[in-house]
Design a protein around this motif. Sequence first.
Motif, PDB file in Angstrom:
ATOM      1  N   GLY A 108       6.209 -25.638  -2.583  1.00  0.00           N
ATOM      2  CA  GLY A 108       7.323 -25.790  -3.509  1.00  0.00           C
ATOM      3  C   GLY A 108       8.452 -24.819  -3.234  1.00  0.00           C
ATOM      4  N   ASN A 109       9.444 -24.862  -4.080  1.00  0.00           N
ATOM      5  CA  ASN A 109      10.597 -23.977  -3.962  1.00  0.00           C
ATOM      6  C   ASN A 109      10.238 -22.613  -4.526  1.00  0.00           C
ATOM      7  OD1 ASN A 109      12.151 -26.095  -2.965  1.00  0.00           O
ATOM      8  ND2 ASN A 109      12.642 -26.786  -5.010  1.00  0.00           N
ATOM      9  N   CYS A 110       9.993 -21.657  -3.639  1.00  0.00           N
ATOM     10  CA  CYS A 110       9.579 -20.326  -4.066  1.00  0.00           C
ATOM     11  C   CYS A 110      10.439 -19.271  -3.393  1.00  0.00           C
ATOM     12  CB  CYS A 110       8.121 -20.061  -3.684  1.00  0.00           C
ATOM     13  SG  CYS A 110       6.955 -21.214  -4.399  1.00  0.00           S
ATOM     14  N   VAL A 111      10.488 -18.143  -4.018  1.00  0.00           N
ATOM     15  CA  VAL A 111      11.108 -16.980  -3.393  1.00  0.00           C
ATOM     16  C   VAL A 111      10.030 -15.928  -3.187  1.00  0.00           C
ATOM     17  CG1 VAL A 111      13.403 -17.391  -4.339  1.00  0.00           C
ATOM     18  CG2 VAL A 111      11.804 -15.952  -5.584  1.00  0.00           C
ATOM     19  N   GLU A 112      10.279 -15.055  -2.220  1.00  0.00           N
ATOM     20  CA  GLU A 112       9.404 -13.920  -1.984  1.00  0.00           C
ATOM     21  C   GLU A 112      10.212 -12.659  -2.213  1.00  0.00           C
ATOM     22  OE1 GLU A 112       6.270 -15.449   1.337  1.00  0.00           O
ATOM     23  OE2 GLU A 112       8.204 -14.783   2.084  1.00  0.00           O
ATOM     24  N   VAL A 113       9.546 -11.641  -2.714  1.00  0.00           N
ATOM     25  CA  VAL A 113      10.195 -10.373  -3.021  1.00  0.00           C
ATOM     26  C   VAL A 113       9.469  -9.260  -2.277  1.00  0.00           C
ATOM     27  CG1 VAL A 113      10.737  -8.725  -4.868  1.00  0.00           C
ATOM     28  CG2 VAL A 113      10.896 -11.179  -5.304  1.00  0.00           C
ATOM     29  N   ALA A 114      10.242  -8.357  -1.713  1.00  0.00           N
ATOM     30  CA  ALA A 114       9.694  -7.140  -1.110  1.00  0.00           C
ATOM     31  C   ALA A 114      10.259  -5.970  -1.891  1.00  0.00           C
ATOM     32  CB  ALA A 114      10.074  -7.032   0.362  1.00  0.00           C
ATOM     33  N   ASP A 115       9.404  -5.343  -2.699  1.00  0.00           N
ATOM     34  CA  ASP A 115       9.869  -4.237  -3.536  1.00  0.00           C
ATOM     35  C   ASP A 115       9.148  -2.934  -3.216  1.00  0.00           C
ATOM     36  OD1 ASP A 115       7.422  -4.911  -4.598  1.00  0.00           O
ATOM     37  OD2 ASP A 115       8.157  -5.245  -6.628  1.00  0.00           O
ATOM     38  N   ASN A 116       8.618  -2.847  -2.011  1.00  0.00           N
ATOM     39  CA  ASN A 116       7.889  -1.637  -1.619  1.00  0.00           C
ATOM     40  C   ASN A 116       8.743  -0.638  -0.839  1.00  0.00           C
ATOM     41  OD1 ASN A 116       7.813  -3.597   0.611  1.00  0.00           O
ATOM     42  ND2 ASN A 116       6.566  -2.052   1.643  1.00  0.00           N
ATOM     43  N   LEU A 117      10.001  -0.942  -0.611  1.00  0.00           N
ATOM     44  CA  LEU A 117      10.879  -0.052   0.149  1.00  0.00           C
ATOM     45  C   LEU A 117      11.661   0.838  -0.819  1.00  0.00           C
ATOM     46  CD1 LEU A 117      12.126  -2.718   2.686  1.00  0.00           C
ATOM     47  CD2 LEU A 117      10.339  -1.006   3.036  1.00  0.00           C
ATOM     48  N   PRO A 118      11.940   2.078  -0.446  1.00  0.00           N
ATOM     49  CA  PRO A 118      12.542   3.012  -1.404  1.00  0.00           C
ATOM     50  C   PRO A 118      13.986   2.719  -1.794  1.00  0.00           C
ATOM     51  CG  PRO A 118      12.296   4.063   0.725  1.00  0.00           C
ATOM     52  CD  PRO A 118      11.615   2.721   0.821  1.00  0.00           C
ATOM     53  N   GLU A 119      14.780   2.107  -0.923  1.00  0.00           N
ATOM     54  CA  GLU A 119      16.209   1.975  -1.217  1.00  0.00           C
ATOM     55  C   GLU A 119      16.708   0.545  -1.365  1.00  0.00           C
ATOM     56  OE1 GLU A 119      18.504   4.297   1.495  1.00  0.00           O
ATOM     57  OE2 GLU A 119      17.174   6.017   1.315  1.00  0.00           O
TER      58      GLU A 119
ATOM     59  N   VAL B  66      14.892 -10.196  -1.201  1.00  0.00           N
ATOM     60  CA  VAL B  66      14.507 -11.490  -1.759  1.00  0.00           C
ATOM     61  C   VAL B  66      14.826 -12.542  -0.706  1.00  0.00           C
ATOM     62  CG1 VAL B  66      14.889 -13.153  -3.627  1.00  0.00           C
ATOM     63  CG2 VAL B  66      15.073 -10.701  -4.092  1.00  0.00           C
ATOM     64  N   ARG B  67      13.845 -13.415  -0.432  1.00  0.00           N
ATOM     65  CA  ARG B  67      14.058 -14.453   0.581  1.00  0.00           C
ATOM     66  C   ARG B  67      13.399 -15.754   0.156  1.00  0.00           C
ATOM     67  NH1 ARG B  67       9.960 -12.492   5.455  1.00  0.00           N
ATOM     68  NH2 ARG B  67       8.040 -13.043   4.363  1.00  0.00           N
ATOM     69  N   ASP B  68      13.770 -16.829   0.832  1.00  0.00           N
ATOM     70  CA  ASP B  68      13.200 -18.159   0.620  1.00  0.00           C
ATOM     71  C   ASP B  68      11.856 -18.220   1.334  1.00  0.00           C
ATOM     72  OD1 ASP B  68      12.542 -20.871   0.617  1.00  0.00           O
ATOM     73  OD2 ASP B  68      14.558 -21.528   1.111  1.00  0.00           O
ATOM     74  N   SER B  69      10.810 -18.580   0.629  1.00  0.00           N
ATOM     75  CA  SER B  69       9.474 -18.609   1.236  1.00  0.00           C
ATOM     76  C   SER B  69       9.350 -19.679   2.318  1.00  0.00           C
ATOM     77  CB  SER B  69       8.399 -18.820   0.168  1.00  0.00           C
ATOM     78  OG  SER B  69       8.545 -20.090  -0.438  1.00  0.00           O
ATOM     79  N   LYS B  70      10.206 -20.682   2.293  1.00  0.00           N
ATOM     80  CA  LYS B  70      10.155 -21.727   3.310  1.00  0.00           C
ATOM     81  C   LYS B  70      10.936 -21.359   4.569  1.00  0.00           C
ATOM     82  CE  LYS B  70      11.880 -24.900   0.661  1.00  0.00           C
ATOM     83  NZ  LYS B  70      12.327 -23.922  -0.299  1.00  0.00           N
ATOM     84  N   ASP B  71      11.751 -20.306   4.513  1.00  0.00           N
ATOM     85  CA  ASP B  71      12.584 -19.888   5.644  1.00  0.00           C
ATOM     86  C   ASP B  71      12.466 -18.377   5.817  1.00  0.00           C
ATOM     87  OD1 ASP B  71      14.426 -19.732   7.689  1.00  0.00           O
ATOM     88  OD2 ASP B  71      16.162 -20.141   6.420  1.00  0.00           O
ATOM     89  N   ARG B  72      11.312 -17.936   6.224  1.00  0.00           N
ATOM     90  CA  ARG B  72      11.030 -16.499   6.298  1.00  0.00           C
ATOM     91  C   ARG B  72      11.849 -15.765   7.347  1.00  0.00           C
ATOM     92  NH1 ARG B  72       4.574 -17.032   5.212  1.00  0.00           N
ATOM     93  NH2 ARG B  72       4.815 -17.289   2.968  1.00  0.00           N
ATOM     94  N   GLN B  73      12.407 -16.468   8.286  1.00  0.00           N
ATOM     95  CA  GLN B  73      13.273 -15.842   9.284  1.00  0.00           C
ATOM     96  C   GLN B  73      14.744 -15.942   8.895  1.00  0.00           C
ATOM     97  OE1 GLN B  73      11.741 -14.090  11.623  1.00  0.00           O
ATOM     98  NE2 GLN B  73       9.875 -14.851  10.690  1.00  0.00           N
ATOM     99  N   GLY B  74      15.011 -16.581   7.774  1.00  0.00           N
ATOM    100  CA  GLY B  74      16.375 -16.786   7.310  1.00  0.00           C
ATOM    101  C   GLY B  74      16.954 -15.565   6.632  1.00  0.00           C
ATOM    102  N   PRO B  75      18.054 -15.749   5.923  1.00  0.00           N
ATOM    103  CA  PRO B  75      18.749 -14.626   5.285  1.00  0.00           C
ATOM    104  C   PRO B  75      17.941 -13.999   4.153  1.00  0.00           C
ATOM    105  CG  PRO B  75      19.727 -16.709   4.626  1.00  0.00           C
ATOM    106  CD  PRO B  75      18.707 -17.030   5.677  1.00  0.00           C
ATOM    107  N   VAL B  76      18.250 -12.746   3.897  1.00  0.00           N
ATOM    108  CA  VAL B  76      17.607 -11.980   2.834  1.00  0.00           C
ATOM    109  C   VAL B  76      18.693 -11.441   1.915  1.00  0.00           C
ATOM    110  CG1 VAL B  76      16.266  -9.896   2.317  1.00  0.00           C
ATOM    111  CG2 VAL B  76      15.661 -11.306   4.296  1.00  0.00           C
ATOM    112  N   LEU B  77      18.501 -11.618   0.622  1.00  0.00           N
ATOM    113  CA  LEU B  77      19.371 -10.975  -0.356  1.00  0.00           C
ATOM    114  C   LEU B  77      18.831  -9.577  -0.588  1.00  0.00           C
ATOM    115  CD1 LEU B  77      19.712 -13.843  -2.977  1.00  0.00           C
ATOM    116  CD2 LEU B  77      21.379 -13.150  -1.256  1.00  0.00           C
TER     117      LEU B  77
END
Length: 62
Positions: free
Chosen positions: A19-30, A34-45
């Motif tokens: 489905g339409n999902c987003v993934e979040v990476a919140d383990n970095l200090p600064e 946020v990215r599209d789970s279907k396009d993991r090599q695509g752009p990141v907010l």
Amino acid sequence: MELSGATWRKSIRSGNNGGNCVEVADNLPEVVGVRDSKDRQGPVLAFAPAAWRAFVRNLTTP
């Protein structure tokens, strides 16, 4: 923006049916990524951690 150490995760409410999902990476200090789970090599907010916390807090506030 360096995201090579990012640990990406999907919401526990996301299904595994592609489905339409987003993934979040919140383990970095600064930065919170946020990215599209279907396009993991695509752009990141990228958000400052304080901005991300404010966004999430407003989502969960009635």
